[in-house]
Design a protein around this motif. Structure first.
Motif, PDB file in Angstrom:
ATOM      1  N   ILE A  87      13.985   3.356 -15.147  1.00  0.00           N
ATOM      2  CA  ILE A  87      13.146   2.208 -14.766  1.00  0.00           C
ATOM      3  C   ILE A  87      13.231   2.036 -13.247  1.00  0.00           C
ATOM      4  O   ILE A  87      14.337   2.029 -12.697  1.00  0.00           O
ATOM      5  N   GLU A  88      12.070   1.931 -12.598  1.00  0.00           N
ATOM      6  CA  GLU A  88      12.058   1.565 -11.184  1.00  0.00           C
ATOM      7  C   GLU A  88      11.896   0.058 -11.138  1.00  0.00           C
ATOM      8  O   GLU A  88      10.940  -0.486 -11.702  1.00  0.00           O
ATOM      9  N   VAL A  89      12.842  -0.598 -10.507  1.00  0.00           N
ATOM     10  CA  VAL A  89      12.826  -2.061 -10.422  1.00  0.00           C
ATOM     11  C   VAL A  89      12.308  -2.428  -9.028  1.00  0.00           C
ATOM     12  O   VAL A  89      12.932  -2.076  -8.030  1.00  0.00           O
ATOM     13  N   VAL A  90      11.174  -3.087  -8.964  1.00  0.00           N
ATOM     14  CA  VAL A  90      10.607  -3.480  -7.669  1.00  0.00           C
ATOM     15  C   VAL A  90      10.780  -4.984  -7.501  1.00  0.00           C
ATOM     16  O   VAL A  90      10.417  -5.764  -8.390  1.00  0.00           O
ATOM     17  N   VAL A  91      11.379  -5.369  -6.366  1.00  0.00           N
ATOM     18  CA  VAL A  91      11.560  -6.784  -6.043  1.00  0.00           C
ATOM     19  C   VAL A  91      10.606  -7.106  -4.892  1.00  0.00           C
ATOM     20  O   VAL A  91      10.544  -6.358  -3.912  1.00  0.00           O
ATOM     21  N   VAL A  95       3.489 -10.654  -0.702  1.00  0.00           N
ATOM     22  CA  VAL A  95       2.490  -9.805  -1.372  1.00  0.00           C
ATOM     23  C   VAL A  95       2.153  -8.597  -0.491  1.00  0.00           C
ATOM     24  O   VAL A  95       1.860  -8.754   0.697  1.00  0.00           O
ATOM     25  N   ALA A  96       2.210  -7.405  -1.073  1.00  0.00           N
ATOM     26  CA  ALA A  96       1.860  -6.176  -0.348  1.00  0.00           C
ATOM     27  C   ALA A  96       1.592  -5.073  -1.366  1.00  0.00           C
ATOM     28  O   ALA A  96       1.816  -5.253  -2.571  1.00  0.00           O
ATOM     29  N   GLY A  97       1.095  -3.946  -0.874  1.00  0.00           N
ATOM     30  CA  GLY A  97       0.973  -2.722  -1.657  1.00  0.00           C
ATOM     31  C   GLY A  97       0.230  -2.889  -2.962  1.00  0.00           C
ATOM     32  O   GLY A  97      -0.836  -3.497  -3.028  1.00  0.00           O
ATOM     33  N   SER A  98       0.821  -2.358  -4.033  1.00  0.00           N
ATOM     34  CA  SER A  98       0.120  -2.320  -5.319  1.00  0.00           C
ATOM     35  C   SER A  98      -0.102  -3.724  -5.900  1.00  0.00           C
ATOM     36  O   SER A  98      -1.059  -3.953  -6.624  1.00  0.00           O
ATOM     37  N   LEU A  99       0.775  -4.678  -5.563  1.00  0.00           N
ATOM     38  CA  LEU A  99       0.584  -6.049  -6.074  1.00  0.00           C
ATOM     39  C   LEU A  99      -0.664  -6.667  -5.445  1.00  0.00           C
ATOM     40  O   LEU A  99      -1.459  -7.322  -6.128  1.00  0.00           O
ATOM     41  N   SER A 100      -0.838  -6.404  -4.158  1.00  0.00           N
ATOM     42  CA  SER A 100      -2.008  -6.908  -3.442  1.00  0.00           C
ATOM     43  C   SER A 100      -3.282  -6.345  -4.072  1.00  0.00           C
ATOM     44  O   SER A 100      -4.239  -7.085  -4.332  1.00  0.00           O
ATOM     45  N   PHE A 119       8.949  -4.047 -13.317  1.00  0.00           N
ATOM     46  CA  PHE A 119       9.592  -2.847 -13.867  1.00  0.00           C
ATOM     47  C   PHE A 119       8.533  -1.762 -14.066  1.00  0.00           C
ATOM     48  O   PHE A 119       7.438  -2.048 -14.567  1.00  0.00           O
ATOM     49  N   TYR A 120       8.871  -0.552 -13.659  1.00  0.00           N
ATOM     50  CA  TYR A 120       7.985   0.603 -13.868  1.00  0.00           C
ATOM     51  C   TYR A 120       8.777   1.659 -14.633  1.00  0.00           C
ATOM     52  O   TYR A 120       9.937   1.940 -14.280  1.00  0.00           O
ATOM     53  N   TYR A 121       8.148   2.225 -15.651  1.00  0.00           N
ATOM     54  CA  TYR A 121       8.788   3.289 -16.441  1.00  0.00           C
ATOM     55  C   TYR A 121       8.732   4.578 -15.634  1.00  0.00           C
ATOM     56  O   TYR A 121       7.649   5.050 -15.287  1.00  0.00           O
ATOM     57  N   VAL A 173       9.993  -7.266   2.769  1.00  0.00           N
ATOM     58  CA  VAL A 173       8.767  -7.579   2.024  1.00  0.00           C
ATOM     59  C   VAL A 173       8.941  -7.235   0.548  1.00  0.00           C
ATOM     60  O   VAL A 173       8.714  -8.051  -0.341  1.00  0.00           O
ATOM     61  N   ASP A 174       9.334  -5.999   0.282  1.00  0.00           N
ATOM     62  CA  ASP A 174       9.608  -5.563  -1.096  1.00  0.00           C
ATOM     63  C   ASP A 174      10.456  -4.296  -1.072  1.00  0.00           C
ATOM     64  O   ASP A 174      10.614  -3.670  -0.019  1.00  0.00           O
ATOM     65  N   PHE A 175      11.015  -3.955  -2.203  1.00  0.00           N
ATOM     66  CA  PHE A 175      11.847  -2.744  -2.269  1.00  0.00           C
ATOM     67  C   PHE A 175      12.024  -2.316  -3.710  1.00  0.00           C
ATOM     68  O   PHE A 175      11.798  -3.094  -4.648  1.00  0.00           O
ATOM     69  N   LYS A 176      12.436  -1.042  -3.856  1.00  0.00           N
ATOM     70  CA  LYS A 176      12.600  -0.451  -5.190  1.00  0.00           C
ATOM     71  C   LYS A 176      14.075  -0.140  -5.430  1.00  0.00           C
ATOM     72  O   LYS A 176      14.764   0.365  -4.531  1.00  0.00           O
ATOM     73  N   PRO A 196      14.598   3.088   4.165  1.00  0.00           N
ATOM     74  CA  PRO A 196      13.216   2.752   4.563  1.00  0.00           C
ATOM     75  C   PRO A 196      12.154   3.549   3.802  1.00  0.00           C
ATOM     76  O   PRO A 196      10.975   3.241   3.898  1.00  0.00           O
ATOM     77  N   ASP A 197      12.589   4.553   3.017  1.00  0.00           N
ATOM     78  CA  ASP A 197      11.631   5.253   2.136  1.00  0.00           C
ATOM     79  C   ASP A 197      11.289   4.395   0.922  1.00  0.00           C
ATOM     80  O   ASP A 197      10.293   4.633   0.240  1.00  0.00           O
ATOM     81  N   THR A 198      12.151   3.429   0.617  1.00  0.00           N
ATOM     82  CA  THR A 198      11.998   2.678  -0.647  1.00  0.00           C
ATOM     83  C   THR A 198      11.857   1.162  -0.435  1.00  0.00           C
ATOM     84  O   THR A 198      12.002   0.389  -1.379  1.00  0.00           O
ATOM     85  N   CYS A 199      11.604   0.773   0.821  1.00  0.00           N
ATOM     86  CA  CYS A 199      11.456  -0.662   1.143  1.00  0.00           C
ATOM     87  C   CYS A 199      10.242  -0.865   2.057  1.00  0.00           C
ATOM     88  O   CYS A 199       9.895   0.027   2.807  1.00  0.00           O
ATOM     89  N   ASP A 211       9.048   1.097   8.147  1.00  0.00           N
ATOM     90  CA  ASP A 211       9.335   1.666   6.831  1.00  0.00           C
ATOM     91  C   ASP A 211       8.341   2.748   6.437  1.00  0.00           C
ATOM     92  O   ASP A 211       7.345   2.955   7.114  1.00  0.00           O
ATOM     93  N   MET A 212       8.610   3.391   5.344  1.00  0.00           N
ATOM     94  CA  MET A 212       7.700   4.225   4.558  1.00  0.00           C
ATOM     95  C   MET A 212       6.667   4.997   5.377  1.00  0.00           C
ATOM     96  O   MET A 212       5.484   4.984   5.090  1.00  0.00           O
ATOM     97  N   CYS A 213       7.170   5.701   6.385  1.00  0.00           N
ATOM     98  CA  CYS A 213       6.260   6.418   7.277  1.00  0.00           C
ATOM     99  C   CYS A 213       5.474   7.503   6.548  1.00  0.00           C
ATOM    100  O   CYS A 213       4.359   7.829   6.933  1.00  0.00           O
TER     101      CYS A 213
END
Ligand code: TMP
Length: 235
Positions: A87-91, A95-100, A119-121, A173-176, A196-199, A211-213
């Motif tokens: 499970i990937e847990v995103v906190v 609002v950003a990314g896929s939630l936006s 939660f993502y499977y 902002v968010d992280f996994k 920074p690859d996961t936040c 982050d996330m270049c």
């Protein structure tokens, strides 16, 4: 040479003489969008290892259980062996990314509540679908009690990390997160990496993204991650 147990997108995992301890090596390879985007950035492994080790040390000092034992070298960590819960847990705090995209809310909109946990499977074939506690139970990847434990730990981790980044002028902002069950006793602990690859990390004053270049097609990843590491130097 120790045995390579697993090679992922950003890390290699090796066995050690102790079955409850593993050695993780951070690679310079970068991927995004489930491996669809790939690049190599000399120095990324070293930077992510340094940033992640620092964050895990802070979490440990605050009493949060993690798989992290110690930073072994520029690119390596010693960690406790776990069985990863898929499970990937995103906190999320802003609002950003896929939630936006999913809810049509403008990126950067603050939450009118403390945070959101998703939660993502973890399943490449299915494209890591969004799930809830009921789905996790239905597909036998976690029980209700385990999901409650993961949610509580994710909230505690968010509280520590938000305070830490606030202190150096950065919005978390968010992280996994990923959690695993310790091979030694089955306890659920934070595993994998926080880097920074996961936040998403935004400078509070300039709004610069630190982050996330890879996702954002930013070529100066080492410079950006170096900047982030030096900001964290003060903690
Ligand atoms: P998202 O907005 O694309 O869903 O991403 C939310 C956060 O989770 C963001 O900080 C990046 C992180 N994340 C990963 O680290 N790996 C992933 O595979 C995904 C989908 C998100």
């Amino acid at each position: 040479m120790s045995q390579l147990l697993y090679e992922g997108k950003a890390k290699k995992v090796f066995a050690t003489d102790d079955p409850n301890i593993l050695r993780v090596e951070y690679k310079d390879d970068a991927t995004a969008f489930n491996g669809a985007k790939k690049a190599v950035f000399p120095g990324k492994g070293k930077l992510n290892n340094a940033i992640c080790s620092k964050l895990f040390d802070v979490l440990k000092a605050k009493g949060i259980p993690t798989h992290f034992v110690e930073r072994l070298s520029e690119t390596e960590q010693r960690v406790k062996a776990v069985e990863i819960i898929p499970i990937e847990v995103v906190v999320r705090n802003v609002v950003a990314g896929s939630l936006s995209k999913r809810l049509g809310i403008e990126e950067g909109t603050p939450m009118d509540r403390s945070s959101i946990i998703e939660f993502y499977y973890k399943n490449d074939e299915l494209g890591d679908p969004l799930i809830n506690d009921d789905h996790a139970k239905m597909i036998h990847i976690a029980t209700d009690a385990e999901m409650a434990d993961i949610r509580k730990q994710a909230q505690a981790i968010n509280s520590v990390l938000t305070t830490l980044f606030d202190g150096v002028g950065i919005t978390l902002v968010d992280f996994k997160l990923e959690f695993g069950k310790l091979k030694s006793n089955g306890d659920i602990v934070l595993a994998d990496e926080i880097s920074p690859d996961t936040c998403r990390l935004w400078d509070k004053e300039t709004h610069e993204k630190l982050d996330m270049c890879v996702r954002r097609n930013i070529a100066d990843l080492p410079e950006t991650y170096e900047k982030l590491l030096s900001r964290l130097g003060d903690i």
